[in-house]
Design an enzyme around this catalytic site. Structure first.
Site, PDB file in Angstrom:
ATOM      1  N   ASP A  47       7.781  26.249  29.607  1.00  0.00           N
ATOM      2  CA  ASP A  47       9.008  26.043  28.837  1.00  0.00           C
ATOM      3  C   ASP A  47       9.612  27.390  28.422  1.00  0.00           C
ATOM      4  O   ASP A  47      10.830  27.582  28.481  1.00  0.00           O
ATOM      5  CB  ASP A  47       8.641  25.200  27.606  1.00  0.00           C
ATOM      6  CG  ASP A  47       9.862  24.632  26.928  1.00  0.00           C
ATOM      7  OD1 ASP A  47      10.608  23.909  27.599  1.00  0.00           O
ATOM      8  OD2 ASP A  47      10.085  24.950  25.733  1.00  0.00           O
ATOM      9  N   LYS A  54      13.337  29.441  29.512  1.00  0.00           N
ATOM     10  CA  LYS A  54      14.302  30.094  28.610  1.00  0.00           C
ATOM     11  C   LYS A  54      14.610  31.510  29.089  1.00  0.00           C
ATOM     12  O   LYS A  54      15.755  31.970  29.018  1.00  0.00           O
ATOM     13  CB  LYS A  54      13.766  30.098  27.176  1.00  0.00           C
ATOM     14  CG  LYS A  54      13.638  28.675  26.622  1.00  0.00           C
ATOM     15  CD  LYS A  54      12.945  28.644  25.283  1.00  0.00           C
ATOM     16  CE  LYS A  54      12.662  27.200  24.868  1.00  0.00           C
ATOM     17  NZ  LYS A  54      11.903  27.081  23.644  1.00  0.00           N
ATOM     18  N   VAL A 100      18.099  27.567  24.584  1.00  0.00           N
ATOM     19  CA  VAL A 100      17.249  28.712  24.210  1.00  0.00           C
ATOM     20  C   VAL A 100      17.217  28.811  22.689  1.00  0.00           C
ATOM     21  O   VAL A 100      18.249  29.053  22.058  1.00  0.00           O
ATOM     22  CB  VAL A 100      17.787  30.037  24.803  1.00  0.00           C
ATOM     23  CG1 VAL A 100      16.861  31.196  24.459  1.00  0.00           C
ATOM     24  CG2 VAL A 100      17.959  29.933  26.307  1.00  0.00           C
ATOM     25  N   LEU A 112      19.800  28.637  17.226  1.00  0.00           N
ATOM     26  CA  LEU A 112      20.022  30.079  17.008  1.00  0.00           C
ATOM     27  C   LEU A 112      21.044  30.613  18.016  1.00  0.00           C
ATOM     28  O   LEU A 112      21.027  30.214  19.179  1.00  0.00           O
ATOM     29  CB  LEU A 112      18.705  30.858  17.168  1.00  0.00           C
ATOM     30  CG  LEU A 112      17.560  30.523  16.224  1.00  0.00           C
ATOM     31  CD1 LEU A 112      16.349  31.402  16.535  1.00  0.00           C
ATOM     32  CD2 LEU A 112      17.981  30.701  14.779  1.00  0.00           C
TER      33      LEU A 112
END
Ligand SMILES: NC(=O)c1ccc[n+]([C@@H]2O[C@H](COP(=O)([O-])OP(=O)(O)OC[C@H]3O[C@@H](n4cnc5c(N)ncnc54)[C@H](OP(=O)(O)O)[C@@H]3O)[C@@H](O)[C@H]2O)c1
Length: 385
Positions: free
Chosen positions: A243, A247, A174, A178
């Protein structure tokens, strides 16, 4: 949302590099055998990062990362390879036909106590091995979304397989490097309650929305993003929203909500008539996206807002991915370039959500997210006798 952290998957570990940086005691050396599956863009960047960091980690943290093998879709390289083969190739290590179970067994033997596989493929066939590897005590780290967002049955099998102590970490699934999954896990593990998640999880769609101001048709922007390498080779993988939905599923499951991909309401930007075409033909007919996108932009302008691609998980566990008109003052209106943004609204962060923002794609930052997961596992390992 019933918020209980699936702490069996990964026990909470307070990570601090300073613990690594403590002067190593000879008795506190840790060795971790590592096997890399998928030496593509992310995998190669990870290999470079591991090579660069190795001397520092050994010197300052007493951690030996021992790369024991690399496997791609057809072949594998193993260290301490077959002496007979090595003799024939003048001592050089050789590639041999791929066999992922033999690969895992080799890394596990080399690790004695601690072995870890990094899956940098995007392959479901590789993800299907995780339950077996984890049950055998091999840790798994991956940016591959297919296990964490795949069939619930397999997800439960993975969680069960971790009960024996092996760790499964997937931060980079994900928003690349980050700290999104870890942030959510920390909130829940410290007793907070998740109320909702809002995010822009696609760097490609963020860039397209930022640039889509009516000056040029949307198809021209998609072509430009494609040429810059911002989109997948087939841009429909980005434009379909699938996509992004994956996530959202990963974060929902992290919060204890057993969401399936089929339950996410996804608004695809690909007209149905273009969905099944070969990619070259799709690229030729891209201008079919222009009229619907121009209409959405006009609506945004009429309402004095901006168009953004937003993923949402609400407090009833309902999940959606769609283009949305947001007020011009909204935090998502001010994202830059290919930034990803995630907002967690929780019991503690209720008036003003906790926000994580930054570049959410690219081999270097993704590999760094994978590397950080690997270090968190290494930190939790017992001391080698
Ligand atoms: N690139 C990014 O910015 C980014 C960001 C976030 C997450 N990710 C995720 O990171 C992963 C890797 O992405 P990438 O961009 O590095 O992809 P990539 O360049 O296409 O590399 C994929 C690698 O996986 C290998 N592979 C494919 N099927 C395999 C199999 N069955 N067994 C063993 N190896 C197999 C490929 O080997 P061959 O060469 O033999 O096919 C290749 O080495 C993906 O899951 C992707 O979704 C990427």
């Amino acid at each position: 949302v019933n918020v209980c952290a699936p702490s069996e998957v990964v026990a909470p570990q307070a990570f601090s590099l300073s613990r690594f940086m403590a002067p190593p005691d000879a008795r506190q050396r840790r060795t971790l055998a590592v096997g890399l599956i998928g030496p593509g863009r992310v995998g190669s960047a990870l290999l470079r990062q591991l090579r660069t960091a190795q001397p520092r980690l050994a010197r300052e943290a007493g951690l030996q990362l021992k790369l024991c093998g690399v496997a791609d879709s057809r072949r594998m390289w193993l260290d301490h390879d077959d002496p007979e083969l090595n003799t024939r190739s003048h001592g050089a290590q050789t590639w041999r036909p791929g066999d992922l179970d033999a690969f895992a067994a080799h890394v596990q033997r080399a690790g004695e106590r601690h072995a870890l596989l990094v899956d940098c493929s995007a392959s479901d066939a590789v993800a299907a091995h995780y339950p077996r590897w984890l049950a055998a005590g091999v840790h798994v780290v991956t940016p591959n979304k297919l296990a964490a967002s795949g069939p619930l049955e397999r997800w439960h099998a993975i969680r069960q397989a971790c009960a024996g102590g092996a760790r499964y970490r997937y931060e980079a699934t994900v928003c690349a490097g980050l700290p999104v999954v870890q942030t959510l896990r920390d909130l829940l593990d410290t007793g907070d309650e998740l109320h909702s998640v809002h995010g822009m999880f696609s760097g490609t769609l963020a860039w397209l929305c930022n640039r889509h101001d009516g000056q040029q048709p949307f198809s021209a922007l998609v072509r430009e993003a494609h040429a810059l390498g911002y989109t997948e080779p087939d841009p429909r993988e980005d434009l379909s929203g699938l996509d992004v939905a994956r996530k959202l599923v990963i974060l929902a499951r992290e919060a204890g909500w057993p969401l399936s991909l089929e339950q996410v309401e996804v608004e695809s930007l690909v007209p149905p008539g273009l969905a099944g075409l070969p990619v070259e033909e799709f690229m030729q007919r891209l201008d079919q996206l222009d009229a619907p996108m121009a209409a959405k932009l006009a609506e945004a302008h009429t309402r004095g807002g901006v168009l953004r691609h937003v993923a949402k998980l609400d407090h009833h566990g309902r999940a959606s991915v769609r283009l949305q008109v947001l007020p011009a003052a909204h935090a998502f209106a001010h994202s830059r370039l290919t930034d990803n943004v995630v907002q967690f609204t929780t019991r503690r962060y209720c008036d003003n959500p906790l926000q994580v923002q930054g570049p959410g794609a690219g081999p270097e930052v993704t590999a760094a997210g994978v590397f950080a997961d690997l270090l968190r596992i290494a930190e939790s390992l017992g001391v080698q006798a």
